[in-house]
Design an enzyme around this catalytic site. Structure first.
Site, PDB file in Angstrom:
ATOM      1  N   ASP A  73      -0.716   5.280   2.056  1.00 31.79           N
ATOM      2  CA  ASP A  73       0.202   5.162   3.200  1.00 31.79           C
ATOM      3  C   ASP A  73       1.052   6.428   3.343  1.00 31.79           C
ATOM      4  O   ASP A  73       1.881   6.519   4.261  1.00 31.79           O
ATOM      5  CB  ASP A  73       1.111   3.934   3.014  1.00 31.79           C
ATOM      6  CG  ASP A  73       1.323   3.180   4.320  1.00 31.79           C
ATOM      7  OD1 ASP A  73       0.698   3.576   5.328  1.00 31.79           O
ATOM      8  OD2 ASP A  73       2.097   2.209   4.346  1.00 31.79           O
ATOM      9  N   GLN A 107       2.975  -3.473   1.631  1.00 29.36           N
ATOM     10  CA  GLN A 107       3.331  -3.812   3.008  1.00 29.36           C
ATOM     11  C   GLN A 107       4.846  -3.857   3.154  1.00 29.36           C
ATOM     12  O   GLN A 107       5.538  -4.552   2.408  1.00 29.36           O
ATOM     13  CB  GLN A 107       2.705  -5.178   3.384  1.00 29.36           C
ATOM     14  CG  GLN A 107       2.877  -5.554   4.834  1.00 29.36           C
ATOM     15  CD  GLN A 107       2.128  -4.631   5.795  1.00 29.36           C
ATOM     16  OE1 GLN A 107       0.977  -4.247   5.565  1.00 29.36           O
ATOM     17  NE2 GLN A 107       2.775  -4.253   6.886  1.00 29.36           N
ATOM     18  N   LYS A 160      -5.955  -5.870   7.543  1.00 34.68           N
ATOM     19  CA  LYS A 160      -6.362  -4.749   6.689  1.00 34.68           C
ATOM     20  C   LYS A 160      -7.456  -5.204   5.720  1.00 34.68           C
ATOM     21  O   LYS A 160      -8.457  -4.504   5.518  1.00 34.68           O
ATOM     22  CB  LYS A 160      -5.146  -4.192   5.934  1.00 34.68           C
ATOM     23  CG  LYS A 160      -4.215  -3.403   6.848  1.00 34.68           C
ATOM     24  CD  LYS A 160      -2.847  -3.120   6.258  1.00 34.68           C
ATOM     25  CE  LYS A 160      -1.951  -2.454   7.309  1.00 34.68           C
ATOM     26  NZ  LYS A 160      -0.553  -2.280   6.907  1.00 34.68           N
TER      27      LYS A 160
END
Ligand code: NAD
Length: 290
Positions: A121, A98, A54
């Site tokens: 997200d 994450q 990422k």
């Protein structure tokens, strides 16, 4: 029928080129560069690889990345403090934590601390709730489900009325994918570890999304001829011939299914690259809105 291979890497590449061009245009216009803060806690090897990819993609596209890495034993309070600081940081347009987090941490509580307008997200309870309501407009749609829909629509733009079977009901993949497909008027069945007669249910699907984490779970006999199959799974299968000691497999029996399906995503090179491209898209969107 031999299935069309849905080349997620190539489709994501085209999307990333567009995102990079939009960022260049913004910077020529004197507008702020999009910024993404990533938070990684602990030493989970796949998570370390995902974060590295990422951050690398941010660099390729001209997005500022702010990487925050913490040891396994980090406290809930320290992480919540960081998230609140990132919420207030004008250079940070998107925040990505994450997952999974180490078990001593309260994931739901931490995610709830993110400003929903920086929740690239799409996992904050407000965004998740808005996704579940057809009249709702979430600030962001979760990256993997958004990538899945994008890939399906490269084959069949209008999925209205199609039967979709989603295997897996996690908060980050299965459930939001089912909701997203339902918002696009597919008739959706959600399957999970307690589902009975999974093969029979799968055979109804014009679209089958496998998001389980079990190598080759979905067999060719479970797939209706002409279906679109999206394989989300990333499984490490031991392989002494590979320098890493493993190779990556998906949740479907790709080689057998491609003989009968209309289209199928490979693993690797299917959903994975799209997840990252959608994260970049969401980060750009966050910067544009401010
Ligand atoms: P998870 O473990 O949170 O959820 C797995 C789901 O599968 C659960 O809902 C469970 O009920 C269901 N399940 C388990 N065994 C089953 C069975 N035998 N039959 C039917 N359902 C069963 O996992 P997740 O985070 O949703 O991820 C799923 C897979 O997708 C993993 O392999 C993960 O690595 C991968 N993943 C890929 C991407 C990507 O970008 N390609 C992104 C996220 C996750």
């Amino acid at each position: 029928m031999t299935a069309q291979i849905i080349d997620g890497k190539q489709i994501a590449g085209t999307l990333k080129d567009k995102i990079a061009a939009a960022i260049t245009e913004r910077s020529h216009a004197g507008l702020p560069v999009p910024g993404l803060a990533t938070v990684l806690v602990g030493n989970d090897p796949p998570s370390q690889i995902y974060i590295k990819n990422k951050i690398r993609t941010c660099q390729e596209l001209g997005i500022h990345s702010f990487s925050h890495t913490f040891p396994e034993e980090t406290t809930q309070a320290a992480l919540e403090e960081l998230v609140l600081a990132l919420n207030d940081d004008p250079l940070v347009h998107g925040i990505l934590i994450q997952l999974p987090l180490p078990p001593h941490l309260d994931t739901f509580r931490l995610l709830s601390r993110i400003n929903p307008q920086k929740d690239v997200d799409g996992i904050h309870p407000i965004n998740a709730g808005l996704l579940s309501r057809k009249e709702g407009t979430p600030w962001f749609i979760p990256c993997t489900p958004a990538g899945i829909l994008y890939l399906i629509q490269t084959v069949t733009p209008d999925i209205s009325g199609l039967e979709a079977v989603v295997i897996g009901r996690s908060a980050i993949v299965g459930m939001p994918t089912a909701q997203l497909l339902c918002r696009h008027d597919a008739t959706v069945t959600i399957c999970h570890s307690k589902t009975r007669q999974l093969p029979d249910i799968c055979r109804r699907g014009d679209i089958v999304v496998a998001a389980v984490g079990k190598s080759h779970l979905v067999k060719a006999a479970w797939i209706k001829p002409g279906a679109i199959v999206i394989d989300v799974g990333i499984n490490r299968t031991p392989d002494l011939a590979d320098p890493r000691g493993y190779h990556i497999t998906g949740d479907t029996d790709f080689e057998a299914i491609r003989q009968t399906a209309k289209a199928i995503t490979p693993v690797p090179g299917g959903v994975g690259p799209m997840t990252i491209a959608m994260l970049m898209q969401n980060t750009l969107t966050a910067a544009i809105r401010i």
